[in-house]
Write an enzyme that holds these catalytic residues in place. Structure first.
Site, PDB file in Angstrom:
ATOM      1  N   ILE A 177      42.921   0.004   4.277  1.00 59.52           N
ATOM      2  CA  ILE A 177      42.471  -0.996   3.317  1.00 59.52           C
ATOM      3  C   ILE A 177      40.957  -1.126   3.404  1.00 59.52           C
ATOM      4  O   ILE A 177      40.412  -1.385   4.485  1.00 59.52           O
ATOM      5  CB  ILE A 177      43.124  -2.369   3.621  1.00 59.52           C
ATOM      6  CG1 ILE A 177      44.648  -2.226   3.675  1.00 59.52           C
ATOM      7  CG2 ILE A 177      42.676  -3.417   2.607  1.00 59.52           C
ATOM      8  CD1 ILE A 177      45.343  -3.406   4.346  1.00 59.52           C
ATOM      9  N   CYS A 178      40.291  -0.979   2.290  1.00 61.80           N
ATOM     10  CA  CYS A 178      38.844  -1.144   2.226  1.00 61.80           C
ATOM     11  C   CYS A 178      38.563  -2.601   1.851  1.00 61.80           C
ATOM     12  O   CYS A 178      38.507  -2.961   0.681  1.00 61.80           O
ATOM     13  CB  CYS A 178      38.247  -0.183   1.199  1.00 61.80           C
ATOM     14  SG  CYS A 178      36.447  -0.255   1.111  1.00 61.80           S
ATOM     15  N   LEU A 179      38.443  -3.442   2.877  1.00 63.18           N
ATOM     16  CA  LEU A 179      38.225  -4.877   2.696  1.00 63.18           C
ATOM     17  C   LEU A 179      37.265  -5.325   3.798  1.00 63.18           C
ATOM     18  O   LEU A 179      37.582  -5.199   4.990  1.00 63.18           O
ATOM     19  CB  LEU A 179      39.556  -5.628   2.776  1.00 63.18           C
ATOM     20  CG  LEU A 179      39.532  -7.133   2.602  1.00 63.18           C
ATOM     21  CD1 LEU A 179      39.043  -7.519   1.204  1.00 63.18           C
ATOM     22  CD2 LEU A 179      40.921  -7.716   2.839  1.00 63.18           C
TER      23      LEU A 179
END
Length: 158
Positions: free
Chosen positions: A96-98
């Site tokens: 997840i790119c968060l």
């Protein structure tokens, strides 16, 4: 649900994780967030539901949290297990790119706050697509920890 059996001599991080998971269980489903299992205090699995009125409405996804002994001063590793949602910031290997999972982590964040941020991220999606670099990223990193990747956060639009 599988529950961990923790010895009476728990570390501060184990106490914090246990408290957070107990709180999530007490409010089970309130925000579409359910404790799936936590076989030990190093790992837990959380089910999240797509919010009503969104592209993911009613869809159920499984998140795996792995905590280090430095939690909450260090972010947990959070990935989707099984089939991950098609989303511009979620890779097919579950990464997840968060920013709050990496550079913008704060010890004030909780498992619940992370889950709510992911549900919010899903809710703002305009279309179900993978990141443009999904194939190259996944072939390069496979299933190693996403915390070993160097993330670049430049797009908060989805």
């Amino acid at each position: 649900m599988l529950r961990c059996q923790v010895a009476s001599t728990r570390t501060p991080f184990q106490k914090r994780v246990q408290k957070e998971l107990d709180s999530l269980e007490a409010r089970a489903g309130e925000d579409g967030i359910y404790v799936h299992d936590y076989p030990d205090t190093d790992t837990c699995r959380i089910d999240i539901l797509g919010a009503p009125g969104t592209l993911y409405a009613g869809e159920r996804f499984l998140l795996r949290f792995r905590f280090s002994a430095r939690y909450p001063f260090e972010s947990p590793e959070v990935v989707f297990e099984g089939e991950s949602p098609m989303h511009p910031h979620i890779y097919s290997n579950g990464h997840i790119c968060l920013s709050i999972l990496y550079d913008a982590w704060s010890p004030a964040l909780t498992v619940h706050a992370v889950c709510m941020s992911i549900v919010s991220m899903l809710s703002s999606a305009q279309e179900k697509v993978r990141p443009k670099d999904d194939a190259s990223y996944v072939s390069r990193v496979g299933h190693r920890s996403p915390k070993l990747s160097k993330w670049h956060f430049d797009d908060d639009r989805v």
